[in-house]
Design an enzyme around this catalytic site. Sequence first.
Site, PDB file in Angstrom:
ATOM      1  N   CYS A 280     -21.656  -3.520  11.289  1.00 46.81           N
ATOM      2  CA  CYS A 280     -22.226  -4.791  11.323  1.00 46.81           C
ATOM      3  C   CYS A 280     -22.026  -5.587  10.244  1.00 46.81           C
ATOM      4  CB  CYS A 280     -23.881  -4.834  11.555  1.00 46.81           C
ATOM      5  SG  CYS A 280     -24.569  -6.393  11.258  1.00 46.81           S
TER       6      CYS A 280
ATOM      7  N   HIS B 170      -7.893   5.628   8.121  1.00 46.00           N
ATOM      8  CA  HIS B 170      -8.097   4.193   8.146  1.00 46.00           C
ATOM      9  C   HIS B 170      -9.315   4.001   9.148  1.00 46.00           C
ATOM     10  CE1 HIS B 170      -3.434   3.777   7.300  1.00 46.00           C
ATOM     11  NE2 HIS B 170      -4.185   3.940   6.380  1.00 46.00           N
TER      12      HIS B 170
ATOM     13  N   CYS C 124     -25.051  -7.491  16.483  1.00 49.10           N
ATOM     14  CA  CYS C 124     -26.105  -6.677  16.011  1.00 49.10           C
ATOM     15  C   CYS C 124     -27.417  -7.370  16.369  1.00 49.10           C
ATOM     16  CB  CYS C 124     -25.713  -6.242  14.542  1.00 49.10           C
ATOM     17  SG  CYS C 124     -26.988  -5.150  13.656  1.00 49.10           S
TER      18      CYS C 124
ATOM     19  N   GLN D  42      -3.849   8.892  10.055  1.00 48.59           N
ATOM     20  CA  GLN D  42      -3.871   7.377   9.851  1.00 48.59           C
ATOM     21  C   GLN D  42      -4.299   6.914  11.017  1.00 48.59           C
ATOM     22  OE1 GLN D  42       0.023   5.696   7.618  1.00 48.59           O
ATOM     23  NE2 GLN D  42       0.496   7.852   8.565  1.00 48.59           N
TER      24      GLN D  42
HETATM   25  C1  BV8 Z   1      -4.918  -1.080   0.484  1.00 50.19           C
HETATM   26  C2  BV8 Z   1      -6.028   0.606  10.890  1.00 50.19           C
HETATM   27  C3  BV8 Z   1      -5.892  -2.017  -1.633  1.00 50.19           C
HETATM   28  C4  BV8 Z   1      -6.396  -0.501  11.799  1.00 50.19           C
HETATM   29  C5  BV8 Z   1      -4.058   0.251   9.523  1.00 50.19           C
HETATM   30  C6  BV8 Z   1       3.846  -3.990  -0.294  1.00 50.19           C
HETATM   31  C7  BV8 Z   1       4.321  -2.646  -0.544  1.00 50.19           C
HETATM   32  C8  BV8 Z   1       3.660  -1.470  -0.672  1.00 50.19           C
HETATM   33  C9  BV8 Z   1       2.200  -1.739  -0.057  1.00 50.19           C
HETATM   34  C10 BV8 Z   1       2.075  -2.681   0.344  1.00 50.19           C
HETATM   35  C11 BV8 Z   1       2.510  -4.032  -0.049  1.00 50.19           C
HETATM   36  N1  BV8 Z   1       1.777  -5.149   0.409  1.00 50.19           N
HETATM   37  C12 BV8 Z   1       0.552  -4.589   0.864  1.00 50.19           C
HETATM   38  C13 BV8 Z   1       0.489  -3.262   0.744  1.00 50.19           C
HETATM   39  C14 BV8 Z   1      -0.431  -2.489   0.762  1.00 50.19           C
HETATM   40  C15 BV8 Z   1      -0.801  -2.140   2.218  1.00 50.19           C
HETATM   41  C16 BV8 Z   1       0.751  -1.796   3.030  1.00 50.19           C
HETATM   42  O1  BV8 Z   1       0.949  -0.425   2.932  1.00 50.19           O
HETATM   43  N2  BV8 Z   1       1.559  -2.469   3.632  1.00 50.19           N
HETATM   44  C17 BV8 Z   1       2.731  -2.012   4.286  1.00 50.19           C
HETATM   45  C18 BV8 Z   1       2.726  -2.422   5.611  1.00 50.19           C
HETATM   46  C19 BV8 Z   1       3.856  -2.398   3.288  1.00 50.19           C
HETATM   47  N3  BV8 Z   1      -1.855  -1.204   2.430  1.00 50.19           N
HETATM   48  C20 BV8 Z   1      -3.043  -1.709   2.519  1.00 50.19           C
HETATM   49  O2  BV8 Z   1      -3.336  -2.845   2.698  1.00 50.19           O
HETATM   50  C21 BV8 Z   1      -3.981  -0.503   2.637  1.00 50.19           C
HETATM   51  N4  BV8 Z   1      -5.211  -0.857   1.784  1.00 50.19           N
HETATM   52  O3  BV8 Z   1      -3.625  -1.078  -0.044  1.00 50.19           O
HETATM   53  O4  BV8 Z   1      -5.889  -1.581  -0.111  1.00 50.19           O
HETATM   54  C22 BV8 Z   1      -7.185  -1.954  -2.116  1.00 50.19           C
HETATM   55  C23 BV8 Z   1      -7.659  -0.837  -2.751  1.00 50.19           C
HETATM   56  C24 BV8 Z   1      -8.919  -0.639  -3.171  1.00 50.19           C
HETATM   57  C25 BV8 Z   1      -9.805  -1.793  -2.835  1.00 50.19           C
HETATM   58  C26 BV8 Z   1      -9.134  -2.796  -2.137  1.00 50.19           C
HETATM   59  C27 BV8 Z   1      -8.099  -2.925  -1.813  1.00 50.19           C
HETATM   60  C28 BV8 Z   1      -4.774  -0.262   3.840  1.00 50.19           C
HETATM   61  C29 BV8 Z   1      -3.920   0.143   4.916  1.00 50.19           C
HETATM   62  C30 BV8 Z   1      -4.527   0.414   6.377  1.00 50.19           C
HETATM   63  C31 BV8 Z   1      -3.948  -0.790   7.214  1.00 50.19           C
HETATM   64  N5  BV8 Z   1      -4.695  -0.078   8.323  1.00 50.19           N
HETATM   65  N6  BV8 Z   1      -4.516   0.467  10.649  1.00 50.19           N
HETATM   66  C32 BV8 Z   1      -5.801  -0.342  12.999  1.00 50.19           C
HETATM   67  O5  BV8 Z   1      -5.146   0.709  13.418  1.00 50.19           O
HETATM   68  O6  BV8 Z   1      -5.837  -1.108  13.722  1.00 50.19           O
HETATM   69  S1  BV8 Z   1      -2.413   0.572   9.197  1.00 50.19           S
HETATM   70  C33 BV8 Z   1      -1.587   1.061  10.848  1.00 50.19           C
HETATM   71  O7  BV8 Z   1      -0.600   1.457  10.163  1.00 50.19           O
HETATM   72  C34 BV8 Z   1      -2.187   2.426  11.669  1.00 50.19           C
HETATM   73  O8  BV8 Z   1      -3.194   2.966  10.877  1.00 50.19           O
HETATM   74  C35 BV8 Z   1      -1.150   3.195  11.500  1.00 50.19           C
HETATM   75  O9  BV8 Z   1      -1.477   4.369  11.728  1.00 50.19           O
HETATM   76  C36 BV8 Z   1      -0.498   3.242  10.166  1.00 50.19           C
HETATM   77  C37 BV8 Z   1       1.015   3.564   9.685  1.00 50.19           C
HETATM   78  O10 BV8 Z   1       1.585   3.302  11.013  1.00 50.19           O
HETATM   79  P1  BV8 Z   1       2.548   4.754  11.724  1.00 50.19           P
HETATM   80  O11 BV8 Z   1       1.052   5.613  11.962  1.00 50.19           O
HETATM   81  O12 BV8 Z   1       3.434   5.217  10.762  1.00 50.19           O
HETATM   82  O13 BV8 Z   1       2.863   3.994  12.922  1.00 50.19           O
HETATM   83  P2  BV8 Z   1       4.236   3.385  13.103  1.00 50.19           P
HETATM   84  O14 BV8 Z   1       4.377   2.737  14.380  1.00 50.19           O
HETATM   85  O15 BV8 Z   1       4.639   2.523  11.878  1.00 50.19           O
HETATM   86  O16 BV8 Z   1       5.356   4.520  13.184  1.00 50.19           O
HETATM   87  C38 BV8 Z   1       5.189   5.515  14.340  1.00 50.19           C
HETATM   88  C39 BV8 Z   1       6.341   6.606  14.111  1.00 50.19           C
HETATM   89  O17 BV8 Z   1       6.283   7.634  15.114  1.00 50.19           O
HETATM   90  C40 BV8 Z   1       7.539   6.120  13.888  1.00 50.19           C
HETATM   91  O18 BV8 Z   1       8.236   6.616  12.789  1.00 50.19           O
HETATM   92  C41 BV8 Z   1       8.325   6.622  15.276  1.00 50.19           C
HETATM   93  O19 BV8 Z   1       9.630   7.128  14.875  1.00 50.19           O
HETATM   94  C42 BV8 Z   1       7.537   7.998  15.394  1.00 50.19           C
HETATM   95  N7  BV8 Z   1       7.185   8.489  16.786  1.00 50.19           N
HETATM   96  C43 BV8 Z   1       7.400   7.576  18.146  1.00 50.19           C
HETATM   97  N8  BV8 Z   1       7.081   8.581  19.118  1.00 50.19           N
HETATM   98  C44 BV8 Z   1       7.180   9.734  18.584  1.00 50.19           C
HETATM   99  C45 BV8 Z   1       7.438   9.666  17.067  1.00 50.19           C
HETATM  100  N9  BV8 Z   1       7.188  11.014  16.427  1.00 50.19           N
HETATM  101  C46 BV8 Z   1       7.185  11.987  16.969  1.00 50.19           C
HETATM  102  N10 BV8 Z   1       7.073  12.099  18.351  1.00 50.19           N
HETATM  103  C47 BV8 Z   1       6.906  10.910  18.875  1.00 50.19           C
HETATM  104  N11 BV8 Z   1       6.849  11.167  20.467  1.00 50.19           N
HETATM  105 ZN    ZN Z   2     -26.709  -5.996  11.650  1.00 53.45          ZN
END
Ligand code: BV8
Ligand code: ZN
Length: 247
Positions: free
Chosen positions: A127, A119, A148, A101
């Site tokens: 662009c 992602h 662009c 991700q």
């Molecule tokens: C879509 C890219 C439809 C950009 C990102 C309600 C319920 C369910 C779903 C939804 C809802 N409302 C909306 C939705 C859908 C939504 C969603 O899931 N929302 C969530 C928040 C509820 N999803 C979307 O919108 C997706 N698209 O559904 O589209 C569609 C379909 C067809 C056509 C059109 C539309 C798109 C989701 C992608 C969003 N983009 N990022 C950027 O990075 O800037 S998401 C972002 O979160 C990152 O990509 C990240 O990777 C991702 C997940 O987070 P994690 O990686 O898990 O990171 P987090 O901080 O949360 O957790 C870290 C973990 O590591 C923790 O558990 C921690 O304990 C652990 N940790 C910390 N240190 C360590 C460790 N573990 C091990 N070792 C360590 N040292």
């Molecule tokens: Zn362009």
Amino acid sequence: MAETIVTAAELVRQSARITALTGAGISAESGIPTFRDNNGLWRNFRAEDLATPQAFARDPKIVWEWYNWRRSLIAKAEPNPGHYALVTLEQAKPGFTLITQNVDGLHARAGSRDPLLLHGDIWTLRCTGCGDSKQDHTPDLKTLPPVCRCGAIRRPGVVWFGEGLPQDIWRRAEQAVRGADLLLVVGTSAQVYPAAGLIHLAQSSGAKVIEINAAETPVSGTVDFSLRGPSGRILPELIERDKGDSL
Ligand code: BV8
Ligand code: ZN
């Protein structure tokens, strides 16, 4: 090593088709803040304010300032032993697939050959006018938003909330999970869909699941092994046992 990790390591050794799903936690020990931990990237910002097409349409400059800050942070970061352990696993297991991700590019820099970027990639600039997409590794972009040659502004080549995932990548990820004997879930809070849905897909397809996370997550109680601790320590223990043991 604790009994559990020894048993989990044996499961890794015995499994032929292994898929790994990683999240921001695997890059935490490289110095890149995660999204939802208390020092998280988004503590100061709300995801809705920045990682959405609406936010970008409303104020492309502020969204770019956040991405530019992250790019400069990532440019200074190095892959950590967790990233390298997954490369070792990939080299030992022909049936291995890496799904991430993360947009930071650290898996590729560690040597992972073909990580499935659910992602997108923070180093890609796309662009908004002609669709031209290019890689740009300049850590600190001088002109924000970048423009662009067609005159339109470029956006980060990542998937924002409300945007669909790249279809081909998603299809390959689903296929890998469906066919896996074992899914490793590393450093993800399992809150973002559809990525988190891959964990449930693995379970319903009969795969074993090993979670590696510093904290409890919504899936910790449902997986076969939930190994608590930093992935930079646990993954090498799980994968790079004494070299004598072939994986
Ligand atoms: C879509 C890219 C439809 C950009 C990102 C309600 C319920 C369910 C779903 C939804 C809802 N409302 C909306 C939705 C859908 C939504 C969603 O899931 N929302 C969530 C928040 C509820 N999803 C979307 O919108 C997706 N698209 O559904 O589209 C569609 C379909 C067809 C056509 C059109 C539309 C798109 C989701 C992608 C969003 N983009 N990022 C950027 O990075 O800037 S998401 C972002 O979160 C990152 O990509 C990240 O990777 C991702 C997940 O987070 P994690 O990686 O898990 O990171 P987090 O901080 O949360 O957790 C870290 C973990 O590591 C923790 O558990 C921690 O304990 C652990 N940790 C910390 N240190 C360590 C460790 N573990 C091990 N070792 C360590 N040292
Ligand atoms: Zn362009």
